[in-house]
Design an enzyme around this catalytic site. Structure first.
Site, PDB file in Angstrom:
ATOM      1  N   SER A 224      28.247  47.195  46.466  1.00  0.00           N
ATOM      2  CA  SER A 224      28.756  48.553  46.645  1.00  0.00           C
ATOM      3  C   SER A 224      27.792  49.317  47.536  1.00  0.00           C
ATOM      4  O   SER A 224      26.577  49.118  47.464  1.00  0.00           O
ATOM      5  CB  SER A 224      28.869  49.231  45.283  1.00  0.00           C
ATOM      6  OG  SER A 224      28.850  50.634  45.427  1.00  0.00           O
TER       7      SER A 224
ATOM      8  N   GLU B 251      40.071  39.685  44.206  1.00  0.00           N
ATOM      9  CA  GLU B 251      40.991  40.829  44.289  1.00  0.00           C
ATOM     10  C   GLU B 251      41.833  40.764  45.559  1.00  0.00           C
ATOM     11  O   GLU B 251      43.033  41.052  45.554  1.00  0.00           O
ATOM     12  CB  GLU B 251      40.203  42.145  44.243  1.00  0.00           C
ATOM     13  CG  GLU B 251      39.616  42.421  42.866  1.00  0.00           C
ATOM     14  CD  GLU B 251      38.618  43.572  42.864  1.00  0.00           C
ATOM     15  OE1 GLU B 251      38.584  44.356  43.832  1.00  0.00           O
ATOM     16  OE2 GLU B 251      37.859  43.682  41.884  1.00  0.00           O
TER      17      GLU B 251
ATOM     18  N   HIS C 167      49.107  37.525  24.759  1.00  0.00           N
ATOM     19  CA  HIS C 167      49.027  38.994  24.854  1.00  0.00           C
ATOM     20  C   HIS C 167      47.615  39.462  25.223  1.00  0.00           C
ATOM     21  O   HIS C 167      47.208  40.558  24.857  1.00  0.00           O
ATOM     22  CB  HIS C 167      49.445  39.683  23.551  1.00  0.00           C
ATOM     23  CG  HIS C 167      50.710  39.136  22.957  1.00  0.00           C
ATOM     24  ND1 HIS C 167      51.957  39.606  23.304  1.00  0.00           N
ATOM     25  CD2 HIS C 167      50.920  38.119  22.076  1.00  0.00           C
ATOM     26  CE1 HIS C 167      52.886  38.917  22.633  1.00  0.00           C
ATOM     27  NE2 HIS C 167      52.284  37.998  21.890  1.00  0.00           N
TER      28      HIS C 167
ATOM     29  N   LYS D  71      26.036  46.908  41.479  1.00  0.00           N
ATOM     30  CA  LYS D  71      27.350  46.265  41.528  1.00  0.00           C
ATOM     31  C   LYS D  71      27.378  44.913  42.226  1.00  0.00           C
ATOM     32  O   LYS D  71      26.696  44.695  43.224  1.00  0.00           O
ATOM     33  CB  LYS D  71      28.352  47.182  42.236  1.00  0.00           C
ATOM     34  CG  LYS D  71      28.635  48.445  41.472  1.00  0.00           C
ATOM     35  CD  LYS D  71      29.689  48.259  40.427  1.00  0.00           C
ATOM     36  CE  LYS D  71      31.010  48.644  41.020  1.00  0.00           C
ATOM     37  NZ  LYS D  71      32.092  48.405  40.104  1.00  0.00           N
TER      38      LYS D  71
END
Ligand code: ARG
Length: 458
Positions: free
Chosen positions: A276, A289, A155, A282
């Site tokens: 970024s 992704e 979980h 960043k």
């Protein structure tokens, strides 16, 4: 030039030509188309259906076309309907009459069925290499991280301590199943459709066993209608690729989580990260992704082909031309994902200290504390209650079970002795799990030995 102009009195409408044509994408298998044609003419000559001179002229012509396509001296142009028409037209231009005999005893239906199989078989070999490369990288990391402790989750909540080696081993299992799926598909599909003609075989005395052998198949297909209408192997491949993509996607999801500032279990290398345009601090896990994101188009290809095939009566229908772009895209996508993923994990830093600290601070050893009491004669249900109280105490104080003093232990249950610390240390928790398949080092070493044999590394 058209292969079928004779029956027609009018020119094809330009939009119809464009809509019907497949050359913009089936040129991808020009190599296999030529390979199939060479086997076909060799067989024709062997059967006395073509003279040796014609055979030699055709083979030489085809090899010349292949060489010129590879060097760029010959360019594929869109006035031809498909790669089959293009090759035949250029061949006839180059070698004259003999070129017109190439298509004896053959239809584009069995030709395209063959080309697609040859192409798929070649691509399965490349996919096989890439999955193998990933498995080897995983195995290397598994050997390095036999004692890198980390929390195991259920979980997405910390559950019990494991090692990074064990966690990576779960992915080894998944990708190894993927590899065997690829092998199964190759085995099942490896029968040659050439010689099936348009749908009902041909009247020529073709030697289908011979072409099958020349092209490395296990034999000829046994039903000419199925031969030209079968796309099952592509559906199987797209299904296997969807599963590979799903596995990569799950792994990427974990890496994205592990790479966050909150977890910091791993650091993706600069060379596999992006920045970024506005936020200077960043460093984003874009590659992970994107791999996760691309899963959608691979699943899409599977559903698209299943849907295309569901309404097609026997035997060949033009619907089947739709198999190509989506299969090519899915194969290229998964190949790219596998290569990038392997590069990303091999350059990634795994932070042993952070993982270990996280395992310590998440009460992952609570089950072992309960087992400790059970070994001292306490009933498991009572032990569960006692450890629940310990956890509550620790949460209030902001400490781990390992940080409690013996007095504090004893205040909750007098059964605890000095040996509790040893019993709940991460090392003990993991090493006591030594049945096959469990994270203990001895069990893991046995499993790694089995994996090495599977990959022919030993
Ligand atoms: N481009 C076609 C395909 O990909 C080749 C077969 C054409 N056959 C035909 N009967 N029109 O399926």
């Amino acid at each position: 030039m058209k292969l079928w102009g004779g029956r027609f009195t009018k020119e094809t409408n330009q939009l119809v030509h464009n809509f019907n044509a497949s050359i913009s994408f089936d040129q991808k298998f020009y190599h296999q188309d030529i390979e199939g044609s060479i086997a076909h003419v060799k067989m024709l000559a062997k059967q006395g259906l073509l003279t040796a001179e014609d055979r030699d002229a055709i083979v030489e012509g085809l090899l010349g076309i292949r060489a010129d396509l590879e060097s760029g001296a010959l360019v594929i142009t869109s006035e031809h309907e498909d790669i089959h028409s293009f090759v035949e037209a250029v061949l006839t231009e180059r070698v004259g009459e003999a070129g017109k005999r190439l298509h004896t005893g053959r239809s584009r239906n069995d030709q395209v069925a063959l080309d697609m199989k040859l192409y798929t078989r070649d691509e399965i070999s490349e996919l096989d290499q890439l999955v193998n490369g990933l498995l080897k990288e995983l195995l290397k990391l598994m050997e390095e991280h036999l004692d890198t402790y980390m929390p195991g989750f259920t979980h997405l909540q910390k559950a019990q301590p494991i090692t990074l080696s064990h966690h990576l081993g779960a992915y080894f299992e998944m990708f190894y199943r993927d590899l065997t799926r690829l092998h199964d598909i190759r085995k099942r599909m490896n029968y040659c459709p050439l010689g099936s003609g348009a749908l009902a075989g041909t009247t020529y005395p073709l030697d289908r066993e011979y072409t099958a052998e020349l092209l490395g198949f296990d034999g000829p297909t046994l039903n000419s209608m199925d031969s030209v209408a079968d796309r099952d192997y592509l559906i199987e491949l797209l299904s296997a690729l969807s599963t590979v993509a799903m596995h990569l996607s799950r792994f990427c999801e974990e890496i994205i989580i592990w790479n966050t500032n909150e977890y910091r279990f791993v650091e993706i290398d600069d060379s596999y990260s992006t920045g970024s345009s506005i936020m200077p601090q960043k460093k984003n896990p874009d590659i992970a992704e994107l791999i996760r994101g691309k899963t959608g188009r691979v699943y899409g290809a599977l559903i698209a082909l299943l849907t295309t095939m569901k309404g097609t009566p026997l035997a060949y229908n033009k619907d089947m031309q739709e198999d190509k772009e989506l299969t090519f895209d899915a194969i290229d996508t998964v190949k790219g994902c596998l290569a990038l993923f392997t590069g990303m994990i091999s350059s990634m830093t795994f932070r042993r200290d952070v993982m270990e600290k996280s395992a310590k601070n998440g009460f992952t050893n609570a089950t072992d504390a309960a087992d400790y009491l059970v070994n001292k004669g306490v009933a498991f249900r009572d032990a569960h209650g006692v450890v629940g109280q310990l956890v509550l105490f620790c949460i209030e104080k902001g400490i781990a079970l390992d940080d409690m003093t013996l007095e504090e232990y004893k205040a909750i249950s007098p059964v605890f002795e000095e040996d509790i610390y040893e019993a709940i240390s991460l090392k003990t928790c993991v090493e006591k799990r030594m049945t096959i398949g469990a994270p203990g080092q001895e069990a893991m070493k046995k499993v790694i030995g089995i994996y090495k044999k599977r990959l022919d590394l030993e």
